[in-house]
Enzyme design. Structure first.
Site, mmCIF file in Angstrom:
data_model
loop_
_atom_site.group_PDB
_atom_site.id
_atom_site.type_symbol
_atom_site.label_atom_id
_atom_site.label_comp_id
_atom_site.label_asym_id
_atom_site.label_seq_id
_atom_site.Cartn_x
_atom_site.Cartn_y
_atom_site.Cartn_z
ATOM 1 C CB SER A 136 -0.881 -0.019 1.256
ATOM 2 O OG SER A 136 -1.539 1.205 1.397
ATOM 3 C CG HIS B 110 2.886 -12.607 15.550
ATOM 4 N ND1 HIS B 110 3.984 -13.380 15.235
ATOM 5 C CD2 HIS B 110 3.280 -11.831 16.580
ATOM 6 C CE1 HIS B 110 4.986 -13.090 16.039
ATOM 7 N NE2 HIS B 110 4.580 -12.148 16.873
ATOM 8 C CG ASP C 197 9.553 -16.259 12.916
ATOM 9 O OD1 ASP C 197 10.335 -15.404 12.441
ATOM 10 O OD2 ASP C 197 9.581 -17.466 12.583
HETATM 11 N N1 COA Z 1 6.829 9.224 -2.121
HETATM 12 C C1 COA Z 1 7.116 10.193 -2.997
HETATM 13 N N2 COA Z 1 6.527 10.319 -4.196
HETATM 14 C C2 COA Z 1 5.597 9.402 -4.515
HETATM 15 C C3 COA Z 1 5.235 8.372 -3.663
HETATM 16 C C4 COA Z 1 5.913 8.286 -2.425
HETATM 17 N N3 COA Z 1 5.647 7.323 -1.576
HETATM 18 N N4 COA Z 1 4.289 7.636 -4.257
HETATM 19 C C5 COA Z 1 4.044 8.182 -5.435
HETATM 20 N N5 COA Z 1 4.837 9.231 -5.594
HETATM 21 C C6 COA Z 1 4.893 10.082 -6.769
HETATM 22 C C7 COA Z 1 4.988 9.222 -8.017
HETATM 23 O O1 COA Z 1 6.304 8.864 -8.283
HETATM 24 C C8 COA Z 1 4.408 10.159 -9.033
HETATM 25 O O2 COA Z 1 5.363 11.170 -9.314
HETATM 26 P P1 COA Z 1 5.624 11.676 -10.821
HETATM 27 O O3 COA Z 1 4.398 12.428 -11.197
HETATM 28 O O4 COA Z 1 6.867 12.489 -10.698
HETATM 29 O O5 COA Z 1 5.813 10.460 -11.666
HETATM 30 C C9 COA Z 1 3.280 10.822 -8.270
HETATM 31 O O6 COA Z 1 3.634 10.735 -6.898
HETATM 32 C C10 COA Z 1 1.940 10.174 -8.484
HETATM 33 O O7 COA Z 1 2.054 8.801 -8.308
HETATM 34 P P2 COA Z 1 0.764 7.841 -8.422
HETATM 35 O O8 COA Z 1 -0.014 8.202 -9.620
HETATM 36 O O9 COA Z 1 0.013 7.820 -7.149
HETATM 37 O O10 COA Z 1 1.394 6.431 -8.760
HETATM 38 P P3 COA Z 1 2.028 5.318 -7.833
HETATM 39 O O11 COA Z 1 2.381 4.227 -8.773
HETATM 40 O O12 COA Z 1 3.114 5.828 -6.991
HETATM 41 O O13 COA Z 1 0.848 4.820 -6.892
HETATM 42 C C11 COA Z 1 -1.319 3.955 -6.346
HETATM 43 C C12 COA Z 1 -0.257 4.174 -7.433
HETATM 44 C C13 COA Z 1 -2.462 3.230 -7.002
HETATM 45 C C14 COA Z 1 -0.755 3.111 -5.244
HETATM 46 C C15 COA Z 1 -1.739 5.314 -5.766
HETATM 47 O O14 COA Z 1 -2.222 6.141 -6.786
HETATM 48 C C16 COA Z 1 -2.785 5.197 -4.682
HETATM 49 O O15 COA Z 1 -3.957 4.983 -4.937
HETATM 50 N N6 COA Z 1 -2.327 5.393 -3.434
HETATM 51 C C17 COA Z 1 -3.220 5.328 -2.281
HETATM 52 C C18 COA Z 1 -3.125 3.992 -1.629
HETATM 53 C C19 COA Z 1 -4.022 3.893 -0.448
HETATM 54 O O16 COA Z 1 -5.106 4.455 -0.404
HETATM 55 N N7 COA Z 1 -3.559 3.169 0.568
HETATM 56 C C20 COA Z 1 -4.287 3.034 1.784
HETATM 57 C C21 COA Z 1 -4.907 1.714 1.856
HETATM 58 S S1 COA Z 1 -5.664 1.465 3.413
#
Ligand code: COA
Length: 414
Positions: free
Chosen positions: A331, A384, A388
């Site tokens: 995630s 868990h 481990d």
């Molecule tokens: N740190 C810094 N930059 C980040 C990043 C992070 N952790 N994650 C993404 N970015 C950047 C990406 O590199 C991208 O940059 P760019 O425009 O320079 O290429 C930009 O942010 C947008 O990225 P995104 O479109 O979100 O793609 P992704 O492949 O990194 O992530 C998903 C895809 C589907 C995971 C994301 O869009 C998403 O939905 N995240 C939310 C997840 C969520 O809700 N988790 C909680 C579950 S309980």
């Protein structure tokens, strides 16, 4: 609305008429400029304090005309329509509440020449009247010199008024434009309903949490150098494909983390395929589609598949195949923000990782020198009953090593 997008408006020109439960009031423009966005249509219910329109002013700075506010210090909806400052002797106009949302504030319009009276909202004028204070004697500290409730109270406390204050009614303090949002009950359905079921079931499993930080400096540079090339090939290359590949490399070494536990917890199945799920934030809620057979894919192939899942997720057309058969989940909550998380398992999987935003922070080098470093935190949760802590930590170390030395992933290219 008296204005539409693209139209030029003059300062103080009527923008719209707002009706509250008590009165109807005309809202005038704070600025001269071009209307870039109209946020509400006729008949819509405007949220108190929200922007009604965005105006681009001459220097290119966007600002807004907010809806009426129930703040004491701001004019309230039922205030009498503010007169336009056409004539120099016109009474002081009462501009709409100043709560710009634009990052750069637009220039404050100058008061029309000859203005004699102080600006104040009806609620503040009422308080002044009740305390027998001449509002024109009070120095206003609000926008455009507007007299605020606090200015009146400070004026009184400063000993300028000897008369005993008249009792202030609570309705006057609340502001006659105040509105109370209604409670709203909705059905939990669609993906949200599935989330209720799956997350409730998952909480029955004891979760082991393990966190670490990853030095992403090299990967940030590597992705930066490959991003345009990938884009030219029609693929958006984020950090996720690298994280998925690194996870697959670590799962090869610690296959128990790619296993599933039977419902009665009597059997463990080691899964052959690395079908890595990605928690995805969509307009319909949280979904977890998975990239199938990551162990056989190159980083650019993972990226292409991730792009497709993201596109289909946004369009609400993920297939049941996309959403089933996952063996391990990541995630990327960091695409929204944050540092640490406590991810909840997607049963019957036994491990999930949540990664933070990559942040540039100082770290010490080998000779104690301070180095600007791109750090990402990871928060793992494992079942868990079967995993481990030591296995979790070892797996995490392999994943971390692949990300910190992204060149090593070349060795796993297919
Ligand atoms: N740190 C810094 N930059 C980040 C990043 C992070 N952790 N994650 C993404 N970015 C950047 C990406 O590199 C991208 O940059 P760019 O425009 O320079 O290429 C930009 O942010 C947008 O990225 P995104 O479109 O979100 O793609 P992704 O492949 O990194 O992530 C998903 C895809 C589907 C995971 C994301 O869009 C998403 O939905 N995240 C939310 C997840 C969520 O809700 N988790 C909680 C579950 S309980």
């Amino acid at each position: 609305m008296n204005v539409e997008e693209g139209q030029t408006v003059e300062e103080w020109a009527p923008v719209t008429t707002v009706r509250s439960d008590k009165a109807t009031v005309e809202i005038t423009s704070r600025y001269t400029g071009v209307v870039k966005k109209v946020h509400y249509a006729v008949g819509d219910e405007a949220k108190t304090g929200s922007a009604l329109i965005d105006i681009e002013v001459a220097d290119g700075v966007a600002d807004d005309v907010p809806a009426v506010s129930n703040n004491d210090d701001a004019p309230s909806a039922p205030s009498p329509p503010p007169p336009a400052p056409a004539a120099a002797s016109a009474p002081a106009p009462a501009p709409v509440a100043a709560a710009p949302v634009a990052s750069t504030p637009a220039p404050v319009p100058q008061a029309p020449a000859g203005r004699k009276k102080s600006l104040a909202s009806p609620a503040v004028r009422r308080i002044a009247m009740q305390h027998k204070v001449n509002i024109n004697d009070v120095h206003g500290t609000g926008r455009d010199g507007m007299v605020l409730k606090g200015d009146i109270l400070a004026f009184i406390e400063g000993g300028k008024v000897v008369a005993a204050p008249a009792p202030v009614s609570s309705s006057a303090l609340v502001g006659s434009g105040a509105s109370i949002a209604q409670d709203r009950t909705i059905d939990i359905k669609g993906f949200a309903k599935v989330m209720v079921k799956t997350m409730t079931a998952a909480t029955a499993v004891p979760h082991f949490g393990y966190c670490d930080e990853i030095d992403m400096t090299a990967l940030v540079a590597l992705r930066g150098s490959l991003k345009d090339q990938a884009e030219a090939a029609g693929v958006k290359l984020s950090y996720m494909p690298f994280m998925l590949k690194a996870a697959s490399i670590a799962l090869t070494k610690y296959p128990v983390l790619n296993s599933s536990v039977s419902a009665d917890a009597t059997q463990l199945t080691y899964k052959g395929a690395h079908n890595i799920g990605i928690a995805m934030d969509t307009k319909d809620g949280l979904v977890v589609p998975n990239v199938k057979n990551v162990q056989n894919l190159s980083i650019v192939e993972i990226a292409a598949e991730l792009n497709r899942l993201q596109k289909d997720g946004a369009a609400g057309r993920l297939s049941s195949s996309d959403l089933s058969g996952g063996t391990f989940t990541l995630s990327n909550i960091g695409s929204i923000g944050g540092t640490y998380a406590s991810p909840v398992l997607v049963l019957p999987e036994v491990c999930i990782g949540a990664v933070s935003k990559i942040q540039r922070v100082p770290r010490f080098g080998e000779n104690d020198e301070v180095i600007a470093t791109s750090i990402m935190r990871v928060s793992w949760s494992a079942d868990h009953r079967v995993i481990d802590g030591a296995t979790m930590a070892r797996f995490s170390n392999v994943w971390k090593d692949a990300l910190e030395n992204p060149g090593s992933m070349l060795l796993h290219l297919r």
